[in-house]
Design a protein around this motif. Structure first.
Motif, PDB file in Angstrom:
ATOM      1  N   ASN A 201       0.841  -1.360  -0.044  1.00  0.00           N
ATOM      2  CA  ASN A 201       0.068  -0.070   0.013  1.00  0.00           C
ATOM      3  C   ASN A 201       0.819   1.082   0.048  1.00  0.00           C
ATOM      4  O   ASN A 201       1.820   1.326   0.859  1.00  0.00           O
ATOM      5  N   LEU A 202       0.793   2.175  -1.095  1.00  0.00           N
ATOM      6  CA  LEU A 202       1.679   3.133  -1.149  1.00  0.00           C
ATOM      7  C   LEU A 202       1.474   4.325  -0.187  1.00  0.00           C
ATOM      8  O   LEU A 202       2.429   5.006   0.124  1.00  0.00           O
ATOM      9  N   HIS A 203       0.301   4.392   0.573  1.00  0.00           N
ATOM     10  CA  HIS A 203      -0.175   5.529   1.459  1.00  0.00           C
ATOM     11  C   HIS A 203       0.403   4.964   2.914  1.00  0.00           C
ATOM     12  O   HIS A 203       0.954   5.854   3.530  1.00  0.00           O
ATOM     13  N   THR A 204       0.837   3.530   3.131  1.00  0.00           N
ATOM     14  CA  THR A 204       1.147   3.102   4.480  1.00  0.00           C
ATOM     15  C   THR A 204       2.644   2.870   4.521  1.00  0.00           C
ATOM     16  O   THR A 204       3.438   2.404   5.255  1.00  0.00           O
ATOM     17  N   THR A 205       3.033   2.384   2.961  1.00  0.00           N
ATOM     18  CA  THR A 205       4.255   1.775   2.724  1.00  0.00           C
ATOM     19  C   THR A 205       4.585   0.451   3.398  1.00  0.00           C
ATOM     20  O   THR A 205       5.645   0.186   3.889  1.00  0.00           O
ATOM     21  N   GLN A 206       3.529  -0.278   3.657  1.00  0.00           N
ATOM     22  CA  GLN A 206       3.487  -1.506   4.295  1.00  0.00           C
ATOM     23  C   GLN A 206       2.747  -2.648   3.393  1.00  0.00           C
ATOM     24  O   GLN A 206       1.959  -1.924   2.434  1.00  0.00           O
ATOM     25  N   TRP A 207       2.765  -3.954   3.540  1.00  0.00           N
ATOM     26  CA  TRP A 207       2.049  -4.681   2.893  1.00  0.00           C
ATOM     27  C   TRP A 207       0.610  -4.699   3.051  1.00  0.00           C
ATOM     28  O   TRP A 207       0.191  -4.311   4.162  1.00  0.00           O
ATOM     29  N   ASP A 208      -0.179  -4.764   1.967  1.00  0.00           N
ATOM     30  CA  ASP A 208      -1.710  -4.429   2.193  1.00  0.00           C
ATOM     31  C   ASP A 208      -2.360  -5.810   2.346  1.00  0.00           C
ATOM     32  O   ASP A 208      -2.423  -6.541   1.372  1.00  0.00           O
ATOM     33  N   GLU A 209      -2.832  -6.186   3.408  1.00  0.00           N
ATOM     34  CA  GLU A 209      -3.395  -7.655   3.769  1.00  0.00           C
ATOM     35  C   GLU A 209      -4.624  -7.888   2.755  1.00  0.00           C
ATOM     36  O   GLU A 209      -4.440  -8.901   2.308  1.00  0.00           O
ATOM     37  N   LYS A 210      -5.379  -6.906   2.600  1.00  0.00           N
ATOM     38  CA  LYS A 210      -6.606  -7.431   1.673  1.00  0.00           C
ATOM     39  C   LYS A 210      -6.070  -7.570   0.288  1.00  0.00           C
ATOM     40  O   LYS A 210      -6.685  -8.530  -0.262  1.00  0.00           O
ATOM     41  N   ILE A 211      -5.090  -6.784  -0.352  1.00  0.00           N
ATOM     42  CA  ILE A 211      -4.698  -6.952  -1.359  1.00  0.00           C
ATOM     43  C   ILE A 211      -3.819  -8.210  -1.681  1.00  0.00           C
ATOM     44  O   ILE A 211      -4.272  -9.061  -2.607  1.00  0.00           O
ATOM     45  N   ALA A 212      -3.308  -8.273  -0.839  1.00  0.00           N
ATOM     46  CA  ALA A 212      -2.251  -9.623  -0.656  1.00  0.00           C
ATOM     47  C   ALA A 212      -3.408 -10.833  -0.889  1.00  0.00           C
ATOM     48  O   ALA A 212      -3.081 -12.154  -1.662  1.00  0.00           O
ATOM     49  N   GLU A 213      -4.579 -10.836   0.014  1.00  0.00           N
ATOM     50  CA  GLU A 213      -5.184 -11.837  -0.064  1.00  0.00           C
ATOM     51  C   GLU A 213      -6.245 -11.977  -1.265  1.00  0.00           C
ATOM     52  O   GLU A 213      -6.368 -13.082  -1.780  1.00  0.00           O
TER      53      GLU A 213
END
Ligand code: ADP
Ligand code: G3P
Length: 513
Positions: A201-213
């Motif tokens: 996630n570009l806004h948090t710069t962390q893995w996006d759980e929902k997108i990864a799922e």
């Protein structure tokens, strides 16, 4: 070899690229002290598929690091840190207990995940990916490649869920191996590489759980996202353990972001374009995440330690230098890449021919996986020399399309373009670029900006350099090309180019992908 002008200490940078791995040792003034480089095999199992052997790459990386240090005639005590830069998106999964890759790495150019991306587009929606990750859904990016491996390597999904499998782009693979591999290697990536996965996630710069799922990539296989300039660990084990044990591994940046850094594009609005296998134009957009409406990628430029993240807009072109390779290797029309210039200079113009190298579809600004290459405008008049000219012009016009998109998205005019990469040795191409962009094109003294950027970031992390201002002082112009083409010719040629681009579209039917 070192001389009086290149006294230590030094920083070593590894560039794990698409066609080769190289290591360059730099001195405090950002000058090259030594280089070693080794190509690796390009594996084409099927049309559209491109793979690399990750073990071969790791072996080559160790050899070129040892080679560069030996050529510099220095010892590990002279090296203050190692930086990494890498071909981006290329994906490898490996067993964390054995260190063995479960399959060849799937390379960024590979189109096997086209159908998967289309399905994700239908089920999840293109917009969601654009909004959260800054990227269009395309086979270019890493997340879907990981999904493909999980689906197609027997038993891999179960092994991943059991926690035995690690995911990495080439930065992660090299750092894990450099810092000990199965004996405690660090499983990390940097924020620039992570921004190319469709999973961050570009806004948090962390893995996006929902997108990864939604893509189907288990979070436990993903590395920790770190900044681009900090100490991730120390060299340990492998062939380099004895030579460089204990040296800090202190930077990682995707190669295009490293080039942005190496070109000292530290201010908002500064742009560089790197001409290698593909071409990648990147604009620093500061702290702004600019959503692209013109077909560019929104991505991370760099993040130095705990300083704020710097974002960027990028125009990625899949095929530029690789078209020259194709003319040499597949067509046999030239015997070295440099010969394309001599051949092209033997005629005045392209003879009416336009070559759109949509070999793996078209990337920015079109993002069309159904496009395939065309040579348009052929008549019996056209010779191989005209084709050579059309090959070089293809790179220039593709750059122009990206430049137009950048102006639209950012609102900034292109004042000048800083260039680097292997193709910038071609003076005719550099002149064509200035002509079609109607802007000056500038090449710096150190054209190895990718390695230089990684070295700069590693040097900042360990206090070898103190600030980006100090780095800017190292940037020196080596050559500049100014526009010579009249506006009427430019407009006519651009129109013809766009007509040729149009003819590439829709070649692949839905059921063929
Ligand atoms: N004189 C030249 N004219 C045109 N293309 C060139 C020339 N020299 C090298 N190239 C192209 O540049 C590419 C190599 O550049 P490089 O920056 O090393 O690429 P990469 O980092 O992608 O491996 C090759 O694709 C090659 O065909
Ligand atoms: O290794 P290069 O220079 O071809 O760069 C590859 C890019 O990082 C792909 O996104």
């Amino acid at each position: 070899m070192t001389d009086a002008h290149t006294a230590g200490p030094f920083i070593a940078a590894i560039d794990q690229g698409t066609t080769s791995s190289r290591c360059i040792v730099f001195d405090k003034d950002g000058r090259i002290v030594s280089v070693d480089q080794k190509e690796h095999e390009q594996i084409f199992p099927k049309p559209g598929w491109v793979e690399h052997n990750a073990n071969e790459i790791w072996t080559n990386v160790q050899e070129v690091v040892a080679g560069a240090i030996q050529k510099a005639g220095i010892t590990s005590a002279d090296i203050k840190a190692i930086g990494i830069t890498n071909q981006r998106e290329t994906t490898v999964l490996w067993d964390k207990n054995t260190g063995e890759p479960v399959h060849n790495a799937i390379v960024w150019q590979d189109t096997r995940t086209d159908a998967l991306c289309k399905e994700l587009g239908r089920n999840v929606g293109q917009d969601r990916f654009r909004r959260e990750t800054g990227l269009p859904l395309a086979s270019y990016f890493a997340g879907p490649k990981a999904r493909w491996l999980l689906d197609n390597v027997d038993g891999l999904q179960e092994r991943a869920e059991a926690g035995d499998i690690l995911f990495g782009t080439m930065d992660t693979w090299v750092i894990w191996n450099l810092t000990g591999g199965v004996n405690g290697g660090k499983h990390v990536t940097d924020v620039t590489n992570a921004s190319r996965t469709l999973l961050m996630n570009l806004h948090t710069t962390q893995w996006d759980e929902k997108i990864a799922e939604s893509i189907g990539v288990p979070l436990q296989i993903l590395p920790e996202i770190r900044s681009s300039a900090e100490v991730y660990g120390e060299v340990s084990g492998g062939k380099l353990g004895d030579l460089l044990g204990g040296i800090p591994v202190a930077s990682a940046l995707g190669d295009q972001q490293a080039a942005l850094f190496g070109q000292c594009c530290f201010s908002e609005g500064e742009v560089k374009s790197t001409y290698g296998t593909g071409t990648f134009m990147v604009m620093n957009t500061g702290d702004k995440i600019i959503n692209s409406y013109a077909g560019l990628l929104t991505t991370v430029g760099y993040k130095i330690g705990d300083q704020p993240t710097v974002f960027a807009l990028e125009g990625s072109i899949a095929v530029t230098g690789s078209l020259v390779q194709w003319m040499r290797d597949q067509m046999g029309l030239i015997s070295t890449a440099a010969e394309i210039e001599t051949l092209a200079l033997s005629v005045e113009d392209n003879g009416g021919a336009y070559f759109v190298p949509a070999f793996s579809g078209l990337f920015a600004p079109h993002w069309r996986s159904d496009a395939r290459g065309v040579i348009a405008g052929l008549t019996r008049y056209v010779t191989k020399a005209h084709l050579a000219r059309a090959v070089l012009e293809a790179t220039a016009w593709q750059t122009r399309e990206i430049a137009d998109a950048m102006v639209k998205d950012s609102g900034d005019e292109l004042v000048a373009l800083k260039v680097d990469g292997g193709m910038t040795a071609n003076n005719l191409l550099m002149q064509q670029l200035a002509d079609v962009l109607d802007a000056p094109v500038v090449r710096p003294m150190v054209a190895e900006t990718t390695c230089l950027g990684a070295a700069y970031a590693a040097g900042l992390a360990v206090g070898f350099w103190s600030s980006t201002d100090e780095l800017r002082a190292n940037w020196r112009r080596a050559a500049e090309w100014t526009p010579r083409m009249d506006a009427e010719t430019r407009d006519r040629e651009y129109k013809n180019w766009l007509k040729a681009v149009d003819r590439t579209m829709g070649w692949i039917d839905d059921d063929e992908s």
